[in-house]
Design a protein around this motif. Structure first.
Motif, short mmCIF file in Angstrom:
data_model
loop_
_atom_site.label_atom_id
_atom_site.label_comp_id
_atom_site.label_asym_id
_atom_site.label_seq_id
_atom_site.Cartn_x
_atom_site.Cartn_y
_atom_site.Cartn_z
N GLU A 97 0.83 -1.20 0.00
CA GLU A 97 0.00 0.00 0.00
C GLU A 97 0.87 1.26 0.00
OE1 GLU A 97 -3.84 -1.76 2.49
OE2 GLU A 97 -2.14 -0.89 3.56
N ARG A 106 0.95 4.05 -3.02
CA ARG A 106 0.65 5.48 -2.79
C ARG A 106 1.80 6.36 -3.24
NH1 ARG A 106 -2.82 6.64 2.66
NH2 ARG A 106 -4.57 5.32 2.10
N CYS A 163 -5.93 2.03 -9.82
CA CYS A 163 -5.37 2.52 -8.54
C CYS A 163 -5.53 4.03 -8.43
CB CYS A 163 -3.90 2.16 -8.42
SG CYS A 163 -3.58 0.41 -8.18
N GLN A 177 -7.85 6.13 -5.64
CA GLN A 177 -7.30 7.10 -4.69
C GLN A 177 -7.79 8.52 -4.96
OE1 GLN A 177 -3.18 6.84 -3.47
NE2 GLN A 177 -3.00 9.05 -3.50
#
Length: 188
Positions: free
Chosen positions: A129, A133, A168, A172
């Protein structure tokens, strides 16, 4: 090549790099009156609309963070914090590469499950993770500062598949990379 290095087309003097700061969750605040004064200044500047006040606002906010971080004496960080920071540093350096838990464990000389527990405790994220990010943050910078195609940005930031990168990113940011680029380029 890291962003900001020669040949990347970006001036290293203007490249922003993130860094961790550790703030204690529970602590007794020393010099509470000084901190209170800074918080009042911050609230006052928040209400002002002059652009010169924005710099002062940022400076005071940074001072507050430094004061809070200084509450914890140097060297008092736990082994979990040290392992999590080592892992985060490794992941930031190698974010463009495929990184497995086994590879991370070998690089840091700790069991991958222990590294994962430490990162979860300190950052609230697993190593996967965390690196995802970080890759997305690098991709956002590239979307705004380059004209590279989305597929190339995905490749440059360590995503093997453009579709996975898009998924992804949308998860986000709530929008596709292309929409993100258009929205912020028009705003400038």
């Amino acid at each position: 090549m890291d962003p900001g290095e020669e040949g990347s087309g970006r001036d290293p003097a203007f490249f922003l790099e993130s860094f961790p700061i550790h703030l204690p969750q529970y602590t007794v605040l020393p010099r509470i009156s000084a901190l209170s004064g800074k918080l009042q200044q911050l609230a006052y500047l928040e209400e002002q609309t002059l652009s010169r006040n924005k710099w002062q606002h940022q400076l005071i906010f940074q001072q507050i963070l430094q004061d809070l971080a200084a509450v914890q004496p140097p060297g008092s960080s736990s082994p979990a914090v040290r392992v999590a920071e080592q892992a985060a540093t490794y992941l930031r350096i190698h974010y463009k590469e495929h990184i497995s838990y086994e590879q991370l464990g070998l690089a840091l000389n700790f069991h991958p499950a222990y590294i994962s527990r430490c990162m979860q405790k300190v950052f609230g994220l697993t190593p996967l993770e965390y690196v995802t990010r970080y890759r997305l943050e690098q991709a956002k910078l590239m979307l705004l500062n380059t004209d590279l195609p989305i597929g190339r940005i995905a490749e440059e930031t360590g995503f093997n598949q453009v579709s996975y990168f898009g998924a992804c990113f949308a998860r986000q940011e709530g929008m596709t990379p292309r929409t993100y680029r258009k929205q912020y380029i028009k705003a400038e």
